[in-house]
Write a protein that holds these residues in place. Structure first.
Motif: not given
Length: 478
Positions: A330, A333, A337, A455
């Protein structure tokens, strides 16, 4: 006998379409492809030469025009001055019988009846250069005009100006335009020869300058060819000039350093993972070989428990490696979210540990953005690590400080020396102390914690709890 029928006329063949004129799309495409296949040095030199050629042609055209206008203005001023002098003499009745002109201006004084009364040497004394209508028109225009001198025995184009004097007299002043034509022709020949030579010179200079400018790029290309999988530590040459090529070389070297670091890190991960896998696999193999070699005296329940323990160790290691691989994939990240209520996440995670863990949560909801499963794994890793080394209980606290939520996990175990508190976040790092892998830890828990927290835009550190160790995690609040 019947006459033969007349033959039928044959239909005319269809007319072929006329050949297309001009460039076809295919021809244009080939031309564009050929241009793109040329070297950058050639294309830059060609474009610069084309621009210089246009600039030189325009400059030559403008210069010829300016030169012509300047010389024409000089002649006009000269013949006007001579005409004014003749008018002044005529008005004062002081005209000499033989008029003179030092600059070669031709003068004629014509009276009201059209008769020439005074002229300069070499000028027709019988026929005026302009008739009555022409003289009147020239006086009204108040400017010089061109006149063909061949009908008057003058093999040149003349520049003529007419002024009026007293008692109906007029003064005609003329001067050959050939000297201006000669000057313009000479300048044109000079430009016709000099412009191509200057263009060739400038094209050569452009070729040399562009070649010198692109030389560092060629050095970068040669340096890149020397970098192989066995020479990863090599770097591209950086030119001394602080220009765009210097910035490019510096950026590429930084990229190579990151790639080398990532490659070393990946190789170390594979090597460490293989090393960690050897121990449980060897243990499982040994137990099974002993059990199969001596089945009559083997406690199969004990063997199954030992194999299960090693299998669980392999399973935990595989899960940790998979988590790290997903974090790397990733690129720093989170997987999701979405809003995460940290107070509820901490409360639900700590409940599974019962009385071994004490929890303190501040007032009010604390919400961050990220992946609840990954953040839950962070807390589980920290609590599991603390439980392996604590003497009494583990304390978990959650509070808000400004724009951050602060999560701490504290134990009263032996702690970690200050010099090693940063190193333990590296992958497969275990200390030769009381906080080593007492129960088979592979040294990946804290590495997963740091990368997951980073992250999510947070930070994690270890600090002394006097006694014991405190893990502090800071996460931004939504």
């Amino acid at each position: 006998m019947a006459a033969d029928p007349a033959p039928r006329p044959r239909p005319a063949p269809p007319a072929e379409p006329p050949p297309a004129t001009g460039a076809t799309p295919g021809g244009r495409g080939r031309a564009v492809g050929l241009w793109r296949r040329r070297s950058l040095r050639f294309r830059l030199t060609a474009v610069a030469s084309a621009v210089l050629a246009v600039a030189l042609v325009v400059s030559a055209y403008v210069m010829i025009g300016v030169l012509r206008n300047a010389l024409l203005s000089t002649i006009d001023d000269s013949i006007y001055q001579r005409a004014r002098e003749a008018v002044s003499l005529a008005d004062a009745e002081r005209l000499p019988n033989e008029m003179t002109s030092p600059d070669g201006t031709l003068l004629q004084v014509v009276d009201g009846t059209g008769r020439i009364t005074h002229t300069t040497a070499g000028t027709d004394r019988l026929v005026p250069l302009l008739n009555t209508a022409g003289r009147a028109e020239a006086i009204g225009a108040a400017e010089a005009r061109f006149l063909d001198g061949k009908p008057y025995g003058i093999p040149h184009v003349l520049r003529v100006r007419v002024l009026s004097a007293d008692r109906g007299r007029t003064v005609i002043a003329a001067r050959p335009f050939s000297e201006v034509q000669t000057s313009i022709s000479t300048a044109g020949h000079v430009l016709l020869v000099g412009t191509p030579l200057l263009l060739i010179l400038l094209a050569g200079v452009s070729w040399v300058i562009i070649g010198g400018t692109l030389r560092p790029i060629a050095a970068l290309r040669r340096g890149a060819e020397e970098i192989t999988d066995t020479a990863r530590s090599h770097r591209l040459p950086v030119p001394e000039a602080r220009d765009e090529v210097h910035s490019l070389a510096t950026t590429l070297n930084a990229m190579l350093a990151r790639l080398e670091k990532a490659d070393i890190r990946q190789r170390a991960l594979v090597s460490d993972a293989a090393h960690e896998l050897r121990s449980p696999l060897a243990s499982i193999r040994l137990q099974l070989e002993v059990a199969l070699g001596h089945p009559e005296g083997q406690d199969w329940q004990e063997t199954a428990e030992g194999v299960l323990e090693d299998t669980m160790r392999l399973s935990r290691l595989a899960e940790d490696l998979l988590a790290l691989a997903r974090l790397d994939e990733r690129g720093g990240t989170p997987a999701r979210s979405e809003p995460v209520e940290l107070d509820q996440l901490v409360q639900q995670t700590v409940e599974r540990y019962g009385q071994a863990v004490t929890v303190r949560i501040g007032d009010g909801p604390m919400v961050t953005t990220g992946d609840a499963l990954d953040l839950g794994r962070v807390l589980v890793n920290l609590v599991d690590n603390a439980l392996r080394h604590t003497r009494t209980v583990v304390l978990v606290e959650l509070r808000d400080e400004g724009a951050d939520a602060v999560l701490t996990v504290t134990d009263d175990g032996p702690g970690i020396p200050e010099l090693d508190r940063e190193r333990v976040f590296d992958r497969f790092t275990r200390l030769d102390s009381a906080r080593s892998r007492d129960e088979g830890g592979a040294g990946l828990g804290l590495a997963i914690v740091r990368e997951t927290v980073h992250a999510h835009g947070g930070a994690v550190r270890l600090e002394d709890a006097a006694p014991g160790l405190r893990a502090v995690v800071r996460l931004p609040l939504s």
